[in-house]
Design an enzyme around this catalytic site. Structure first.
Site, PDB file in Angstrom:
ATOM      1  CG  ASN A 209      -1.142 -26.406  -7.609  1.00 21.78           C
ATOM      2  OD1 ASN A 209      -1.569 -25.894  -6.580  1.00 21.78           O
ATOM      3  ND2 ASN A 209      -1.911 -27.105  -8.433  1.00 21.78           N
ATOM      4  CG  ASP A 277      -3.293 -25.657 -16.394  1.00 14.66           C
ATOM      5  OD1 ASP A 277      -4.517 -25.488 -16.213  1.00 14.66           O
ATOM      6  OD2 ASP A 277      -2.442 -24.790 -16.120  1.00 14.66           O
ATOM      7  CE  LYS A 287      10.723 -44.825  -5.871  1.00 20.04           C
ATOM      8  NZ  LYS A 287      11.597 -44.979  -4.713  1.00 20.04           N
ATOM      9  N   PRO A 304      -9.481 -31.915 -17.739  1.00 20.07           N
ATOM     10  CG  PRO A 304     -11.064 -33.017 -16.445  1.00 20.07           C
ATOM     11  CD  PRO A 304      -9.661 -33.136 -16.963  1.00 20.07           C
ATOM     12  CG  ASP A 305     -11.259 -25.093 -17.404  1.00 20.50           C
ATOM     13  OD1 ASP A 305     -12.088 -24.802 -16.517  1.00 20.50           O
ATOM     14  OD2 ASP A 305     -10.300 -24.353 -17.709  1.00 20.50           O
ATOM     15  CB  ILE A 306     -13.468 -28.151 -12.776  1.00 21.27           C
ATOM     16  CG1 ILE A 306     -12.722 -29.487 -12.800  1.00 21.27           C
ATOM     17  CG2 ILE A 306     -14.685 -28.220 -11.848  1.00 21.27           C
ATOM     18  CD1 ILE A 306     -11.867 -29.740 -11.603  1.00 21.27           C
ATOM     19  CG  PHE A 324     -10.453 -17.694  -7.264  1.00 22.14           C
ATOM     20  CD1 PHE A 324     -11.769 -18.050  -6.997  1.00 22.14           C
ATOM     21  CD2 PHE A 324      -9.758 -16.906  -6.352  1.00 22.14           C
ATOM     22  CE1 PHE A 324     -12.383 -17.637  -5.832  1.00 22.14           C
ATOM     23  CE2 PHE A 324     -10.371 -16.489  -5.184  1.00 22.14           C
ATOM     24  CZ  PHE A 324     -11.681 -16.852  -4.916  1.00 22.14           C
ATOM     25  CE  LYS A 338      -7.182 -17.486 -16.700  1.00 23.26           C
ATOM     26  NZ  LYS A 338      -6.065 -17.539 -15.779  1.00 23.26           N
ATOM     27  CE  LYS A 342     -10.324 -21.124 -17.505  1.00 29.16           C
ATOM     28  NZ  LYS A 342      -9.752 -22.095 -16.584  1.00 29.16           N
TER      29      LYS A 342
HETATM   30  O1  C5P Z   1      -7.052 -21.268 -16.642  1.00 26.29           O
HETATM   31  P1  C5P Z   1      -6.754 -21.011 -15.204  1.00 26.29           P
HETATM   32  O2  C5P Z   1      -6.249 -22.241 -14.489  1.00 26.29           O
HETATM   33  O3  C5P Z   1      -5.857 -19.848 -14.949  1.00 26.29           O
HETATM   34  O4  C5P Z   1      -8.169 -20.623 -14.597  1.00 26.29           O
HETATM   35  C1  C5P Z   1      -8.346 -20.479 -13.239  1.00 26.29           C
HETATM   36  C2  C5P Z   1      -9.760 -20.780 -12.871  1.00 26.29           C
HETATM   37  O5  C5P Z   1     -10.218 -21.935 -13.553  1.00 26.29           O
HETATM   38  C3  C5P Z   1      -9.906 -21.122 -11.413  1.00 26.29           C
HETATM   39  O6  C5P Z   1     -11.192 -20.735 -11.007  1.00 26.29           O
HETATM   40  C4  C5P Z   1      -9.758 -22.618 -11.392  1.00 26.29           C
HETATM   41  O7  C5P Z   1     -10.374 -23.192 -10.258  1.00 26.29           O
HETATM   42  C5  C5P Z   1     -10.450 -22.996 -12.665  1.00 26.29           C
HETATM   43  N1  C5P Z   1      -9.917 -24.194 -13.293  1.00 26.29           N
HETATM   44  C6  C5P Z   1     -10.697 -25.348 -13.300  1.00 26.29           C
HETATM   45  N2  C5P Z   1     -10.239 -26.479 -13.935  1.00 26.29           N
HETATM   46  C7  C5P Z   1      -9.054 -26.467 -14.564  1.00 26.29           C
HETATM   47  C8  C5P Z   1      -8.262 -25.302 -14.572  1.00 26.29           C
HETATM   48  C9  C5P Z   1      -8.727 -24.194 -13.916  1.00 26.29           C
HETATM   49  O8  C5P Z   1     -11.778 -25.355 -12.716  1.00 26.29           O
HETATM   50  N3  C5P Z   1      -8.633 -27.575 -15.185  1.00 26.29           N
END
Ligand code: C5P
Length: 401
Positions: A209, A277, A287, A304-306, A324, A338, A342
């Protein structure tokens, strides 16, 4: 360690003045900027040219120079410094400091300053032990002047005893410990994520991205400037590693999560990274070739959502977790949702719709969302957003200490 610190070095006239050249090098290596004031007798031992070459700045010496005074008045010399260092501090300059004399540029700056002063004495043993010097040191100490050294050893005059300028590295250590003790986030640990993640499709292609890492890197630098022991976990970016920060370079979201968990415990975590995501379920080992099998489709799985993982880390949860939210519409409402989903403490929400110019730009307009409500911050440079956020983090951590 000394990144961004501004040191005004006052070099007085002693045989150890030549060591100030090495001191300047060591300080600049650590990220400090050094400006030099040289006394007339100091100039008998070390040349302005050498000091200017090493400090990368003009050397100041003459109180009555019209040019110097119009370019950089003696008040500004002190105002634009975080710390004044007198090295070598001779018996003579210490006596003038104790008396409050303003007989040349160096002593005028020392009298006019409200900044901390660190002196590194250097003189003959008998001068050091003379009751006059003892009284001057006691006076200066009682007024808050800091001292490093002197050490004992062979003196240039052939005598042995106290009076030797402290080793250059000891002077550097005293300067570092001054800044770390006075730093508001000293002893606190910070974790910051920044940049994009790259999720491999095959060995040459990836899903990524447009995150530049500018905001996250600026936040890590701002926290480090306040004295936090800072780890920055960064995806692939063009930004240089910020000074004074431990940087862990990763590519994928899973690597980012692993690096974040390895950096715990932390007092504060700021997740500024734009984590992908999704990743490809089974990245190809070779390749992928264009050809007979037609257009490939990518089978994606969620990363995973960190931020959510750190927020749910139980005992290891940082006391303050900041996320953020980059939104293109309904910025505040989406960010509030959010924050709840979270389970983080604060969300910094920004509008990244095409016309906002946030991605890759140097400015940002953000809203700080916490349990206390929403604060709208004015449009600012990303560095200023980082400084403001670091101040708020400092305020918060000092309240819940
Ligand atoms: O869900 P979204 O991506 O919009 O959320 C943004 C926030 O979540 C940011 O702080 C981003 O660093 C964190 N994030 C994360 N791991 C992910 C997706 C988002 O830590 N897989």
């Amino acid at each position: 360690m000394l990144a961004g610190k501004r040191i005004l070095l006052l070099v007085a006239g002693g045989i150890a003045a030549y060591k100030s050249l090495d001191l300047i090098r060591r300080l600049r290596e650590r990220g400090a900027s050094v400006r030099v004031v040289l006394t007339a007798s100091g100039a008998k031992f070390v040349t302005p040219l050498s000091l200017a070459a090493l400090s990368g700045d003009k050397v100041y010496g003459d109180l009555f120079s019209l040019t110097d005074e119009s370019e950089m008045g003696h008040i500004r010399l002190s105002r634009e410094a975080d710390l004044l260092v007198v090295a070598p501090a001779t018996a003579n300059i210490l006596a003038r400091m104790a008396q409050g004399l303003a007989s040349d540029l160096a002593t005028t700056v020392l009298l006019a300053t409200d900044k901390p002063v660190l002196a590194a004495p250097s003189m003959n043993t008998r001068m050091w032990e003379h009751p006059a010097t003892r009284a001057n040191i006691a006076t200066l100490m009682s007024r808050g002047t800091l001292f490093v050294g002197p050490g004992a050893g062979n003196l240039a005059c052939g005598e042995v005893g106290d009076g030797r300028l402290a080793d250059v590295m000891d002077i550097v250590a005293a300067i570092e410990s001054y800044f770390s003790a006075s730093a508001p986030l000293a002893g606190k640990r910070a974790l910051v994520t920044s940049g994009p993640t790259f999720e491999a499709i095959d060995p040459v292609r990836f899903i990524g991205n447009r995150s530049s890492g500018k905001q996250g890197h600026a936040i890590a630098a701002a926290l480090a400037r306040l004295g936090a022991d800072t780890t920055l976990v960064s995806g692939p970016v063009a930004e240089p590693d910020p000074a004074g920060v431990r940087v862990v370079h990763i590519e994928s979201a899973r690597e980012m999560l692993e690096a974040c968990q390895a950096a715990l415990p932390a007092d504060v975590a700021v997740c500024a990274a734009a984590v992908a995501d999704w990743r490809v379920r089974d990245a190809a080992g070779q390749k992928m070739k264009k050809g007979a099998s037609g257009t490939p489709s990518l089978d994606l799985v969620e990363n995973p959502d960190i931020l959510a993982t750190l927020s749910a880390a139980g005992n290891a949860r940082p006391r303050l977790v900041v996320g953020f939210a980059a939104e293109t519409e309904n910025v505040i409402a989406n960010a509030q949702a959010k924050r709840a989903k979270k389970n983080c403490d604060w969300i910094v929400a920004n509008d990244v719709s095409a016309n906002a110019g946030v991605f890759g730009g140097d400015e940002n307009t953000v809203h700080l969302i916490s349990a206390n409500g929403v604060e709208d911050w004015p449009r600012m440079a990303k560095d200023a957003v980082a400084d403001q956020l670091a101040q708020r983090i400092r305020d918060h951590l000092s309240k819940v200490a």
